[in-house]
Design a protein around this motif. Structure first.
Motif, short mmCIF file in Angstrom:
data_model
loop_
_atom_site.label_atom_id
_atom_site.label_comp_id
_atom_site.label_asym_id
_atom_site.label_seq_id
_atom_site.Cartn_x
_atom_site.Cartn_y
_atom_site.Cartn_z
N LEU A 95 42.62 48.80 42.75
CA LEU A 95 43.06 48.02 43.91
C LEU A 95 41.89 47.62 44.80
N SER A 96 40.91 48.50 44.95
CA SER A 96 39.75 48.14 45.76
C SER A 96 38.95 47.02 45.10
N ARG A 97 38.95 47.02 43.78
CA ARG A 97 38.27 45.93 43.05
C ARG A 97 39.03 44.62 43.22
N LEU A 98 40.36 44.68 43.09
CA LEU A 98 41.17 43.47 43.17
C LEU A 98 41.34 42.95 44.60
N LEU A 99 41.68 43.83 45.52
CA LEU A 99 42.01 43.39 46.87
C LEU A 99 40.80 43.28 47.80
N LEU A 100 39.88 44.21 47.68
CA LEU A 100 38.72 44.23 48.56
C LEU A 100 37.48 43.61 47.91
N GLU A 101 37.62 43.24 46.65
CA GLU A 101 36.52 42.68 45.88
C GLU A 101 35.28 43.58 45.90
N GLU A 102 35.54 44.89 45.86
CA GLU A 102 34.46 45.86 45.85
C GLU A 102 33.78 45.83 44.49
N ARG A 103 32.48 45.82 44.50
CA ARG A 103 31.73 45.82 43.25
C ARG A 103 31.60 47.26 42.77
N LEU A 104 31.96 47.47 41.52
CA LEU A 104 31.90 48.81 40.96
C LEU A 104 30.67 48.93 40.06
N SER A 105 30.01 50.06 40.17
CA SER A 105 28.83 50.29 39.34
C SER A 105 29.28 50.63 37.92
N PHE A 106 28.32 50.63 37.03
CA PHE A 106 28.59 51.00 35.64
C PHE A 106 29.16 52.41 35.56
N ILE A 107 28.59 53.31 36.35
CA ILE A 107 29.06 54.71 36.36
C ILE A 107 30.52 54.76 36.84
N ALA A 108 30.88 53.96 37.82
CA ALA A 108 32.26 53.94 38.31
C ALA A 108 33.21 53.47 37.21
N TRP A 109 32.82 52.43 36.47
CA TRP A 109 33.68 51.94 35.37
C TRP A 109 33.80 52.99 34.27
N VAL A 110 32.70 53.67 33.94
CA VAL A 110 32.75 54.72 32.92
C VAL A 110 33.65 55.86 33.39
N GLY A 111 33.50 56.26 34.66
CA GLY A 111 34.35 57.32 35.21
C GLY A 111 35.82 56.93 35.20
N LEU A 112 36.09 55.68 35.52
CA LEU A 112 37.47 55.19 35.51
C LEU A 112 38.04 55.23 34.10
N LEU A 113 37.26 54.80 33.13
CA LEU A 113 37.71 54.82 31.74
C LEU A 113 37.93 56.24 31.23
N LEU A 114 36.97 57.13 31.50
CA LEU A 114 37.10 58.52 31.04
C LEU A 114 38.28 59.22 31.70
N THR A 115 38.47 58.97 32.98
CA THR A 115 39.60 59.58 33.69
C THR A 115 40.92 59.09 33.11
N SER A 116 41.01 57.80 32.87
CA SER A 116 42.24 57.24 32.30
C SER A 116 42.52 57.83 30.93
#
Length: 166
Positions: free
Chosen positions: A125-146
């Motif tokens: 939601l922060s990416r979609l609504l706030l247009e927050e830029r996510l680092s590579f580590i954030a995307w990896v963490g998101l994927l691993l958590t999911s």
């Protein structure tokens, strides 16, 4: 953008977060000892949210100034958005959380795993609504958590089906 002021602040914030997670995990365990009536769930959620609010006010440096600022902010559009988000993210979410534990046949661990996927939704939601830029580590963490949550739920279902067979 928030700028971290010191290493001490980082360690303090991390320590408080770990303590918070531990304390928050006690709620589903204690719910098992309650009557299964929905009223008790609502009472527990209300008390939990109210005590949290009182603690936040008490832990501020100047509680009266803090309360005055809250009252002032409620009169703006942003203040109303924050209040609405707080209602959905606080009391309503807590009541649904407690009910999910009770309705999942006292399987508090499963309900806790499902509720704690909130960071996944917050990140998206922060990416979609706030247009927050996510680092590579954030995307990896998101994927691993999911993947971990999906894996835990699938493993739980597999284990339950094996137990039912025997």
């Amino acid at each position: 953008m928030f700028i971290l002021r010191s290493r001490r602040e980082l360690l303090t914030g991390t320590g408080i977060g770990v303590i918070s997670a531990f304390m928050y995990s006690l709620a589903p365990l204690l719910i098992i000892f309650l009557d299964t009536r929905a009223l008790n769930s609502f009472i527990l959620a209300t008390v939990q949210e109210f005590v949290s609010w009182i603690l936040v006010v008490c832990l501020t440096n100047k509680p009266l100034k803090f309360l005055k600022q809250i009252w002032k902010n409620t009169k703006s559009m942003l203040g109303m958005i924050v209040i609405i988000a707080g209602i959905f993210g606080g009391p309503i979410a807590q009541v649904l959380y407690i009910l999910s534990i009770q309705l999942a046949a006292q399987m508090s661990a499963t309900a806790t795993v499902l509720v704690n996927i909130a960071p996944i939704f917050t990140t998206l939601l922060s990416r979609l609504l706030l247009e927050e830029r996510l680092s590579f580590i954030a995307w990896v963490g998101l994927l691993l958590t999911s993947l971990a949550v999906i894996g835990l739920e699938l493993f739980d279902k597999l284990l339950l089906s094996l137990i039912k067979q025997y």
